[in-house]
Design a protein around this motif. Structure first.
Motif, PDB file in Angstrom:
ATOM      1  N   TYR A  24       3.368 -28.782 -26.782  1.00  0.00           N
ATOM      2  CA  TYR A  24       4.307 -28.809 -27.911  1.00  0.00           C
ATOM      3  C   TYR A  24       4.749 -27.411 -28.319  1.00  0.00           C
ATOM      4  O   TYR A  24       5.726 -27.263 -29.053  1.00  0.00           O
ATOM      5  CB  TYR A  24       3.664 -29.525 -29.108  1.00  0.00           C
ATOM      6  CG  TYR A  24       3.680 -31.038 -29.025  1.00  0.00           C
ATOM      7  CD1 TYR A  24       3.272 -31.719 -27.876  1.00  0.00           C
ATOM      8  CD2 TYR A  24       4.103 -31.801 -30.115  1.00  0.00           C
ATOM      9  CE1 TYR A  24       3.288 -33.101 -27.815  1.00  0.00           C
ATOM     10  CE2 TYR A  24       4.120 -33.191 -30.059  1.00  0.00           C
ATOM     11  CZ  TYR A  24       3.710 -33.837 -28.911  1.00  0.00           C
ATOM     12  OH  TYR A  24       3.722 -35.215 -28.853  1.00  0.00           O
ATOM     13  N   GLU A  59      15.678 -30.669 -37.631  1.00  0.00           N
ATOM     14  CA  GLU A  59      14.723 -30.335 -36.570  1.00  0.00           C
ATOM     15  C   GLU A  59      14.748 -31.446 -35.521  1.00  0.00           C
ATOM     16  O   GLU A  59      14.667 -32.623 -35.862  1.00  0.00           O
ATOM     17  CB  GLU A  59      13.310 -30.218 -37.143  1.00  0.00           C
ATOM     18  CG  GLU A  59      12.277 -29.962 -36.043  1.00  0.00           C
ATOM     19  CD  GLU A  59      10.846 -29.824 -36.561  1.00  0.00           C
ATOM     20  OE1 GLU A  59      10.127 -28.952 -36.074  1.00  0.00           O
ATOM     21  OE2 GLU A  59      10.460 -30.612 -37.452  1.00  0.00           O
ATOM     22  N   GLY A  61      12.455 -32.951 -33.038  1.00  0.00           N
ATOM     23  CA  GLY A  61      11.060 -33.012 -32.624  1.00  0.00           C
ATOM     24  C   GLY A  61      10.108 -32.578 -33.731  1.00  0.00           C
ATOM     25  O   GLY A  61       9.726 -31.411 -33.806  1.00  0.00           O
ATOM     26  N   THR A  64       3.905 -31.823 -34.335  1.00  0.00           N
ATOM     27  CA  THR A  64       2.709 -31.530 -35.138  1.00  0.00           C
ATOM     28  C   THR A  64       3.034 -31.278 -36.609  1.00  0.00           C
ATOM     29  O   THR A  64       2.114 -31.159 -37.421  1.00  0.00           O
ATOM     30  CB  THR A  64       2.013 -30.261 -34.621  1.00  0.00           C
ATOM     31  OG1 THR A  64       2.944 -29.161 -34.774  1.00  0.00           O
ATOM     32  CG2 THR A  64       1.604 -30.378 -33.168  1.00  0.00           C
ATOM     33  N   LEU A  66       4.290 -28.457 -37.569  1.00  0.00           N
ATOM     34  CA  LEU A  66       4.087 -27.023 -37.826  1.00  0.00           C
ATOM     35  C   LEU A  66       5.353 -26.344 -38.329  1.00  0.00           C
ATOM     36  O   LEU A  66       5.301 -25.557 -39.286  1.00  0.00           O
ATOM     37  CB  LEU A  66       3.581 -26.336 -36.540  1.00  0.00           C
ATOM     38  CG  LEU A  66       3.410 -24.818 -36.621  1.00  0.00           C
ATOM     39  CD1 LEU A  66       2.453 -24.414 -37.741  1.00  0.00           C
ATOM     40  CD2 LEU A  66       2.912 -24.269 -35.276  1.00  0.00           C
ATOM     41  N   ASN A  67       6.491 -26.633 -37.720  1.00  0.00           N
ATOM     42  CA  ASN A  67       7.736 -25.991 -38.197  1.00  0.00           C
ATOM     43  C   ASN A  67       8.034 -26.407 -39.635  1.00  0.00           C
ATOM     44  O   ASN A  67       8.508 -25.601 -40.438  1.00  0.00           O
ATOM     45  CB  ASN A  67       8.923 -26.364 -37.309  1.00  0.00           C
ATOM     46  CG  ASN A  67       8.841 -25.742 -35.928  1.00  0.00           C
ATOM     47  OD1 ASN A  67       8.175 -24.734 -35.751  1.00  0.00           O
ATOM     48  ND2 ASN A  67       9.514 -26.349 -34.965  1.00  0.00           N
ATOM     49  N   LEU A  87      13.698 -35.348 -36.584  1.00  0.00           N
ATOM     50  CA  LEU A  87      13.741 -36.524 -35.718  1.00  0.00           C
ATOM     51  C   LEU A  87      12.501 -36.564 -34.836  1.00  0.00           C
ATOM     52  O   LEU A  87      12.080 -35.525 -34.327  1.00  0.00           O
ATOM     53  CB  LEU A  87      14.976 -36.481 -34.811  1.00  0.00           C
ATOM     54  CG  LEU A  87      16.323 -36.201 -35.471  1.00  0.00           C
ATOM     55  CD1 LEU A  87      17.431 -36.211 -34.421  1.00  0.00           C
ATOM     56  CD2 LEU A  87      16.614 -37.197 -36.576  1.00  0.00           C
ATOM     57  N   GLU A  88      11.950 -37.741 -34.667  1.00  0.00           N
ATOM     58  CA  GLU A  88      10.761 -37.851 -33.811  1.00  0.00           C
ATOM     59  C   GLU A  88      10.663 -39.266 -33.264  1.00  0.00           C
ATOM     60  O   GLU A  88      10.714 -40.234 -34.019  1.00  0.00           O
ATOM     61  CB  GLU A  88       9.492 -37.518 -34.612  1.00  0.00           C
ATOM     62  CG  GLU A  88       8.199 -37.649 -33.841  1.00  0.00           C
ATOM     63  CD  GLU A  88       8.138 -36.792 -32.574  1.00  0.00           C
ATOM     64  OE1 GLU A  88       8.177 -35.562 -32.692  1.00  0.00           O
ATOM     65  OE2 GLU A  88       8.096 -37.368 -31.468  1.00  0.00           O
ATOM     66  N   THR A 138      15.430 -41.530 -31.738  1.00  0.00           N
ATOM     67  CA  THR A 138      15.741 -40.496 -30.746  1.00  0.00           C
ATOM     68  C   THR A 138      16.977 -39.727 -31.202  1.00  0.00           C
ATOM     69  O   THR A 138      17.840 -40.274 -31.907  1.00  0.00           O
ATOM     70  CB  THR A 138      16.053 -41.098 -29.359  1.00  0.00           C
ATOM     71  OG1 THR A 138      17.238 -41.881 -29.460  1.00  0.00           O
ATOM     72  CG2 THR A 138      14.911 -41.939 -28.835  1.00  0.00           C
ATOM     73  N   GLN A 140      19.316 -39.043 -29.304  1.00  0.00           N
ATOM     74  CA  GLN A 140      20.452 -39.712 -28.660  1.00  0.00           C
ATOM     75  C   GLN A 140      20.959 -40.882 -29.504  1.00  0.00           C
ATOM     76  O   GLN A 140      22.151 -41.165 -29.518  1.00  0.00           O
ATOM     77  CB  GLN A 140      20.034 -40.222 -27.265  1.00  0.00           C
ATOM     78  CG  GLN A 140      19.784 -39.123 -26.238  1.00  0.00           C
ATOM     79  CD  GLN A 140      18.366 -38.532 -26.305  1.00  0.00           C
ATOM     80  OE1 GLN A 140      17.627 -38.726 -27.269  1.00  0.00           O
ATOM     81  NE2 GLN A 140      18.007 -37.779 -25.282  1.00  0.00           N
TER      82      GLN A 140
HETATM   83  C1  SAM Z   1       8.182 -29.378 -28.312  1.00  0.00           C
HETATM   84  S1  SAM Z   1       7.652 -30.803 -29.192  1.00  0.00           S
HETATM   85  C2  SAM Z   1       8.051 -30.464 -30.882  1.00  0.00           C
HETATM   86  C3  SAM Z   1       7.163 -29.520 -31.576  1.00  0.00           C
HETATM   87  C4  SAM Z   1       7.297 -29.613 -33.069  1.00  0.00           C
HETATM   88  N1  SAM Z   1       8.517 -29.074 -33.580  1.00  0.00           N
HETATM   89  C5  SAM Z   1       6.086 -29.015 -33.695  1.00  0.00           C
HETATM   90  O1  SAM Z   1       6.223 -28.110 -34.533  1.00  0.00           O
HETATM   91  O2  SAM Z   1       4.993 -29.458 -33.355  1.00  0.00           O
HETATM   92  C6  SAM Z   1       8.975 -31.956 -28.818  1.00  0.00           C
HETATM   93  C7  SAM Z   1       8.959 -33.192 -29.681  1.00  0.00           C
HETATM   94  O3  SAM Z   1      10.137 -33.953 -29.427  1.00  0.00           O
HETATM   95  C8  SAM Z   1       9.793 -35.316 -29.501  1.00  0.00           C
HETATM   96  N2  SAM Z   1      10.822 -36.075 -28.769  1.00  0.00           N
HETATM   97  C9  SAM Z   1      10.779 -36.491 -27.486  1.00  0.00           C
HETATM   98  N3  SAM Z   1      11.918 -37.121 -27.158  1.00  0.00           N
HETATM   99  C10 SAM Z   1      12.703 -37.102 -28.264  1.00  0.00           C
HETATM  100  C11 SAM Z   1      14.005 -37.612 -28.545  1.00  0.00           C
HETATM  101  N4  SAM Z   1      14.720 -38.249 -27.607  1.00  0.00           N
HETATM  102  N5  SAM Z   1      14.514 -37.435 -29.784  1.00  0.00           N
HETATM  103  C12 SAM Z   1      13.778 -36.772 -30.737  1.00  0.00           C
HETATM  104  N6  SAM Z   1      12.539 -36.264 -30.514  1.00  0.00           N
HETATM  105  C13 SAM Z   1      12.008 -36.432 -29.296  1.00  0.00           C
HETATM  106  C14 SAM Z   1       8.421 -35.362 -28.865  1.00  0.00           C
HETATM  107  O4  SAM Z   1       7.722 -36.543 -29.186  1.00  0.00           O
HETATM  108  C15 SAM Z   1       7.775 -34.107 -29.410  1.00  0.00           C
HETATM  109  O5  SAM Z   1       7.128 -34.350 -30.626  1.00  0.00           O
END
Ligand code: SAM
Length: 222
Positions: A24, A59, A61, A64, A66-67, A87-88, A138, A140
């Motif tokens: 992540y 944001e 994703g 966690t 954290l952001n 979004l998650e 998502t 998308q």
């Molecule tokens: C690099 S991690 C994000 C880290 C996060 N910002 C943090 O501070 O922990 C990418 C995140 O995108 C989510 N994700 C995956 N596919 C996605 C989608 N199509 N739309 C939105 N989020 C998605 C994943 O589940 C994952 O939590």
């Protein structure tokens, strides 16, 4: 989905998605990376450029949290109001987020818990000047409102989740930004920079966080 907690080089935790074999955050330091890319080169840069009383952040994703936590920490120090939409697709379970050690370096345990416990798909005030809306959808499929000032584009890397970085998906995000809005990401691939430029952003390649050479910031001009 398989998720494991890992410890990165600055001592802070991140998660490993075992199916994608993707973390992540940077293995060189999760907290260091988030502060550098999203707070210092994102939020702080925006605050220096614009004197907006209300700042809408999107944001991609939540992960966690954290952001979101670091942004809330900054919100405590500024008079501006932050409206944070994240979004998650895969909200992480409490048994995992409750073990993350961000409170060791950032503090704010109660606020971190509240960020995770906040309901999905509705808005909640975590601080008087920090409104959170987590959306379990998502990118998308999300119906995005327009008017975002700042984008934290924190998707998994292009080689692991290429569909997040396709130009149509990037266009959807750029279309949701205000003029002079700022887009930041840890990724610095040439294709991404070309695509963002073609979508009307002025793109800069900046020094990355410790252990990573570069990152990207774009400002929407038209
Ligand atoms: C690099 S991690 C994000 C880290 C996060 N910002 C943090 O501070 O922990 C990418 C995140 O995108 C989510 N994700 C995956 N596919 C996605 C989608 N199509 N739309 C939105 N989020 C998605 C994943 O589940 C994952 O939590």
């Amino acid at each position: 989905m398989g998720i494991e907690i890992i410890t990165t080089s600055d001592g802070s935790h991140s998660l490993l998605n075992t199916e994608l074999d993707e973390t992540y955050h940077s293995r060189h330091g999760a907290v260091q990376e988030s502060i550098h890319v999203f707070i210092k080169e994102g939020l702080d840069y925006f605050l220096r450029r614009q004197n907006a009383t209300d700042i809408a952040i999107l944001e991609v994703g939540f992960g966690t949290g954290l952001n979101a936590l670091l942004t809330l920490q900054r919100a405590q120090e500024i008079p501006n109001s932050i409206h944070y939409t994240s979004l998650e697709t895969y909200p992480i379970p409490e048994e995992i987020w409750s073990k993350l050690n961000y409170i060791d370096s950032v503090g704010l345990k109660e606020k971190f818990d509240q960020l995770h416990q906040a309901p999905w798909n509705s808005a909640t005030y975590i601080l008087p000047n920090f409104e959170l809306q987590k959306r379990n959808v998502t990118l998308q499929q999300a119906d995005l409102s327009t008017g975002f000032d700042l984008i934290y584009f924190d998707a998994f890397a292009p080689n692991k989740q290429p569909e997040m970085w396709e130009i149509d998906v990037l266009k959807k995000v750029v279309d949701a930004m205000k003029i002079d809005g700022v887009f930041v990401t840890y990724c610095a691939k040439g294709q991404l920079k070309r695509d963002l430029k073609s979508l009307g952003l002025v793109v800069e390649t900046l020094a990355g966080p410790p252990g990573k050479k570069e990152m990207v910031r774009g400002v929407k001009k038209s």
